[in-house]
Design an enzyme around this catalytic site. Structure first.
Site, PDB file in Angstrom:
ATOM      1  N   GLY A 191       0.839  -1.204   0.000  1.00  0.00           N
ATOM      2  CA  GLY A 191       0.000   0.000   0.000  1.00  0.00           C
ATOM      3  C   GLY A 191       0.872   1.252   0.000  1.00  0.00           C
ATOM      4  O   GLY A 191       0.678   2.170  -0.808  1.00  0.00           O
ATOM      5  N   HIS A 192       1.866   1.287   0.918  1.00  0.00           N
ATOM      6  CA  HIS A 192       2.784   2.438   0.954  1.00  0.00           C
ATOM      7  C   HIS A 192       3.536   2.551  -0.373  1.00  0.00           C
ATOM      8  O   HIS A 192       3.719   3.641  -0.913  1.00  0.00           O
ATOM      9  CB  HIS A 192       3.833   2.270   2.062  1.00  0.00           C
ATOM     10  CG  HIS A 192       3.267   2.244   3.453  1.00  0.00           C
ATOM     11  ND1 HIS A 192       3.264   1.116   4.225  1.00  0.00           N
ATOM     12  CD2 HIS A 192       2.717   3.226   4.194  1.00  0.00           C
ATOM     13  CE1 HIS A 192       2.729   1.392   5.397  1.00  0.00           C
ATOM     14  NE2 HIS A 192       2.380   2.666   5.407  1.00  0.00           N
ATOM     15  N   VAL A 194      -4.849  -0.772  -1.254  1.00  0.00           N
ATOM     16  CA  VAL A 194      -4.245  -1.987  -1.826  1.00  0.00           C
ATOM     17  C   VAL A 194      -4.636  -3.161  -0.922  1.00  0.00           C
ATOM     18  O   VAL A 194      -4.570  -3.058   0.304  1.00  0.00           O
ATOM     19  CB  VAL A 194      -2.707  -1.846  -1.932  1.00  0.00           C
ATOM     20  CG1 VAL A 194      -2.087  -3.123  -2.482  1.00  0.00           C
ATOM     21  CG2 VAL A 194      -2.353  -0.655  -2.823  1.00  0.00           C
TER      22      VAL A 194
END
Ligand code: PAF
Length: 278
Positions: free
Chosen positions: A33-34, A173
């Protein structure tokens, strides 16, 4: 990739960076996600700055600050791989020196949902994000839709305080089974992990009901609640269907709505959301 630990150094190097500058604030223990935020920052800017700082001010005394997962070595390797230019990694005494006494708050928007369960959380978030924006002075700052209320609060703060930057919100995500990626997922036991996709299942159900014409939020919430309640390990903090901007609860959905939830598995609190009518 340079690792910078002081505000003075960060400000000095900022002047030399090619613009536009993309900024991704994180608390570390990075996941896909990051990295999707870093990838977008990389694609849309000439320089990318990522901060890693576990901000004590956004944790209540009862929360998981001391246990919050950390792995700087792994984070740095991942960021290097993504082509990050600068990692800003300050210590607590740098960000909140002794006697620190200035706080930034967004008022009404931080009261419902997460704010109802974590009353001091957003004051910590807006204060640290404001400080980071002042230090890094990015053109574009990237946040995940998974923290939907945080994204709205930061957007509002940036607009109302006339900040010279764009706040860009990127899609959540997910793991292959639908669980939203989160640094806190590592806390889940194997049994809890197996049950946790129930959050996403209930969101998908809301989406299906909406696409078949259901607009009454009581009906949607009842069926979502039933899905989560089938999971003996899950405890619901809230499930909400609210206005996508004001976060006021809706009885009937007109055009769009933010469906969001927080569910506890033991001491681990998971949040997730989806926008209907996008
Ligand atoms: O979303 C997070 O990881 C944090 O709330 C943030 C934005 C980095 C501020 O500490």
């Amino acid at each position: 990739m340079k690792i910078i630990e002081t505000i003075a150094e960060m400000k000095a190097i900022r002047i030399k960076l090619k613009e536009p500058i993309g900024f991704v604030p994180t608390m570390g223990y990075l996941h896909e996600g990051h990295l999707s935020l870093v990838g977008k920052a990389k694609a849309e800017n000439k320089s990318v700055v990522v901060s890693i700082y576990v901000n004590p001010a956004q944790f209540a005394p009862t929360e998981d600050l001391s246990k919050y997962p950390r792995n700087l070595k792994r984070d740095l390797a991942m960021l290097e791989q993504e082509g990050t230019d600068i990692v800003f990694f300050p210590a607590d005494k740098e960000m909140y020196p002794e006697g620190y006494d200035t706080w930034v708050t967004v008022d009404k928007l931080t009261k419902p949902l997460e704010g109802n369960f974590r009353p001091t959380h957003f004051r910590g978030v807006t204060t640290i994000v404001n400080k980071l924006f002042n230090i890094v002075q990015p053109d574009n700052a990237y946040f995940g839709q998974k923290d939907a209320q945080q994204a709205l609060v930061i957007k509002k703060m940036a607009k109302e305080l006339d900040m010279n930057l764009n706040v860009i919100v990127c899609p959540t995500v997910r793991e292959p089974d639908g669980l939203a990626m989160s640094s806190r997922n590592v806390y889940l036991t194997p049994e809890q992990r197996k049950s946790a996709p129930a959050l996403y299942k209930s969101l998908i159900l809301a989406k299906d009901l909406f696409s078949h014409g259901e607009r009454n939020t009581t009906n949607i919430l009842e069926q979502m609640t039933a899905i989560i309640q089938k999971e003996p390990l899950a405890n619901i903090d809230y499930i909400s269907i609210a206005d996508t901007e004001t976060l006021e609860e809706l009885h009937t959905i007109k055009k769009s709505a933010l469906v969001s939830m927080a569910v506890r598995y033991g001491n681990t609190r998971l949040i997730d959301n989806l926008i209907l009518g996008e």
